[in-house]
Design an enzyme around this catalytic site. Structure first.
Site, PDB file in Angstrom:
ATOM      1  N   TYR A  35      58.243 -13.906  40.849  1.00 23.34           N
ATOM      2  CA  TYR A  35      59.104 -12.991  40.095  1.00 23.34           C
ATOM      3  C   TYR A  35      60.446 -12.806  40.793  1.00 23.34           C
ATOM      4  O   TYR A  35      60.512 -12.602  42.010  1.00 23.34           O
ATOM      5  CB  TYR A  35      58.432 -11.637  39.906  1.00 23.34           C
ATOM      6  CG  TYR A  35      57.238 -11.643  38.970  1.00 23.34           C
ATOM      7  CD1 TYR A  35      56.965 -12.739  38.155  1.00 23.34           C
ATOM      8  CD2 TYR A  35      56.371 -10.552  38.900  1.00 23.34           C
ATOM      9  CE1 TYR A  35      55.874 -12.746  37.299  1.00 23.34           C
ATOM     10  CE2 TYR A  35      55.285 -10.551  38.037  1.00 23.34           C
ATOM     11  CZ  TYR A  35      55.032 -11.652  37.240  1.00 23.34           C
ATOM     12  OH  TYR A  35      53.954 -11.648  36.391  1.00 23.34           O
ATOM     13  N   PRO A  85      51.030  -7.477  26.121  1.00 18.32           N
ATOM     14  CA  PRO A  85      50.026  -6.881  25.231  1.00 18.32           C
ATOM     15  C   PRO A  85      50.570  -6.405  23.886  1.00 18.32           C
ATOM     16  O   PRO A  85      49.779  -6.118  22.983  1.00 18.32           O
ATOM     17  CB  PRO A  85      49.494  -5.706  26.057  1.00 18.32           C
ATOM     18  CG  PRO A  85      50.646  -5.317  26.929  1.00 18.32           C
ATOM     19  CD  PRO A  85      51.297  -6.632  27.297  1.00 18.32           C
ATOM     20  N   LEU A  86      51.888  -6.314  23.746  1.00 21.35           N
ATOM     21  CA  LEU A  86      52.471  -5.928  22.459  1.00 21.35           C
ATOM     22  C   LEU A  86      52.812  -7.147  21.613  1.00 21.35           C
ATOM     23  O   LEU A  86      53.247  -7.010  20.464  1.00 21.35           O
ATOM     24  CB  LEU A  86      53.722  -5.062  22.668  1.00 21.35           C
ATOM     25  CG  LEU A  86      53.506  -3.775  23.466  1.00 21.35           C
ATOM     26  CD1 LEU A  86      54.807  -2.989  23.569  1.00 21.35           C
ATOM     27  CD2 LEU A  86      52.406  -2.913  22.851  1.00 21.35           C
ATOM     28  N   GLY A  87      52.617  -8.331  22.165  1.00 20.58           N
ATOM     29  CA  GLY A  87      52.842  -9.555  21.427  1.00 20.58           C
ATOM     30  C   GLY A  87      54.278  -9.708  20.961  1.00 20.58           C
ATOM     31  O   GLY A  87      55.229  -9.320  21.644  1.00 20.58           O
ATOM     32  N   VAL A 144      55.585  -8.303  18.271  1.00 17.59           N
ATOM     33  CA  VAL A 144      55.945  -7.252  17.313  1.00 17.59           C
ATOM     34  C   VAL A 144      57.372  -6.754  17.498  1.00 17.59           C
ATOM     35  O   VAL A 144      58.107  -6.562  16.531  1.00 17.59           O
ATOM     36  CB  VAL A 144      54.946  -6.078  17.400  1.00 17.59           C
ATOM     37  CG1 VAL A 144      55.440  -4.886  16.580  1.00 17.59           C
ATOM     38  CG2 VAL A 144      53.576  -6.519  16.894  1.00 17.59           C
ATOM     39  N   PHE A 145      57.785  -6.552  18.738  1.00 17.53           N
ATOM     40  CA  PHE A 145      59.132  -6.031  18.991  1.00 17.53           C
ATOM     41  C   PHE A 145      60.115  -7.134  19.387  1.00 17.53           C
ATOM     42  O   PHE A 145      61.255  -6.853  19.746  1.00 17.53           O
ATOM     43  CB  PHE A 145      59.093  -4.962  20.081  1.00 17.53           C
ATOM     44  CG  PHE A 145      58.249  -3.767  19.714  1.00 17.53           C
ATOM     45  CD1 PHE A 145      58.695  -2.864  18.757  1.00 17.53           C
ATOM     46  CD2 PHE A 145      57.013  -3.559  20.299  1.00 17.53           C
ATOM     47  CE1 PHE A 145      57.922  -1.775  18.405  1.00 17.53           C
ATOM     48  CE2 PHE A 145      56.235  -2.461  19.959  1.00 17.53           C
ATOM     49  CZ  PHE A 145      56.685  -1.573  19.003  1.00 17.53           C
TER      50      PHE A 145
END
Length: 303
Positions: A62, A217-219, A221-222
């Site tokens: 990272y 985990p929100l894929g 969608v946003f």
């Protein structure tokens, strides 16, 4: 394992370690994202802890091998008790960066490299041990004997408490399991990334007591305006109104409804959102509501 009392809203004990039910992902804390300064990192750490998030997910690569050191410097200045947090890191990816002499991105799972990588992470994070080490991505050239020797050496030296993999298939995981215990697998899973639920990955983890962690985990969608994301957003909005929470909590609640007891790894650096994340642990989606999001993702009724 059932939830009970306030402790179990926030924490789940699996295998040999205790991790917060929501895990803070640090990939965007450094120069790959928000490029937070020391004070901002300390504020973010404290915000996480104040809201029941005590586990921090890292990887050596990272920030081009810089974020762990930035986090470690801030952590040392924060005076936060090391025993009150859990630190996860990953190794194995040899990244092309000004901090490495690599000419091409590749994987290295030799014993010497795994041990050296962990020692570098410990030095950068300014800690004596990792609560969990993950192999970042599978390599076709990985030698299970060397991996096992490295893990045994690190465990015996007290430098790692537990071991797992990341982005490994069931067969790749079983290959490692022939030589050493694998207790975690961090995978891409969300309501818009259903593959682990359909290809046997999550079933395999339940069968072998391997705890799943879910990155992104929100894929989409946003992040995307495709038809799948639009369908999921529309249905999630309906459920957000029903359960009186925000859409992101509905999406996290959907993941955590799965019997594999998945740990979402959330990468937000927004203090307000962090203060609300653990509310997802209190959402108990009704059976038909859970399936309504699956249907929205696939665009078809369940088989």
């Amino acid at each position: 394992m059932p939830f009970f009392n306030l402790f179990n809203y926030f924490f789940v004990t699996m295998n040999t370690s205790t991790f917060s039910r929501i895990i803070a992902g640090t990939m965007t804390w450094g120069i790959w994202g928000k490029n937070l300064n020391e004070k901002q990192m300390i504020d973010l750490m404290n915000c996480c802890l104040e809201n029941g998030i005590s586990t921090f997910d890292h990887a050596d690569i990272y920030g081009g091998y810089t974020t762990e050191a930035s986090f470690g410097k801030a952590f040392k200045s924060s005076d936060i008790d090391r025993e009150s947090v859990q630190l996860i890191s990953k190794c194995g990816i040899q990244y092309t960066s000004e901090n490495r002499k690599n000419t091409i991105k590749h994987y290295d799972y030799s014993k010497s490299y795994i041990v050296w990588s962990v020692e570098q992470s410990l030095q950068n994070l300014q800690t004596d041990y990792l609560d969990l080490l993950l192999l970042h991505r599978p390599s076709p050239l990985m030698q299970t004997d060397e991996i096992a020797e490295a893990i045994d050496s690190l465990k015996n030296a007290g430098k790692i408490k537990d071991f797992g993999v990341s982005n490994f298939t069931p067969l790749q995981t079983d290959l490692i399991r022939t030589k050493t215990e694998v207790n975690y697998n961090q995978i891409q899973f969300s309501v818009t990334d259903l593959s682990p639920m359909l290809d046997g990955s999550l079933d395999h983890m339940q069968l072998h007591n391997i705890s799943p962690m879910a990155w992104n985990p929100l894929g989409s969608v946003f992040r995307s305006d495709d038809e799948k994301s639009k369908r999921v957003t529309s249905q999630a909005n309906i459920l957000a109104d029903k359960y009186e929470v925000s859409i992101d909590l509905i999406l996290l609640g959907w993941i955590m409804r799965h019997p594999a007891k998945i740990f979402p790894v959330c990468g937000t650096t927004d203090l307000l959102r962090i203060s609300q994340l653990t509310n997802a642990t209190k959402i108990d989606l009704a059976l038909e509501d859970w399936f309504s999001l699956w249907v929205a993702s696939t665009g078809n009724k369940v088989p």
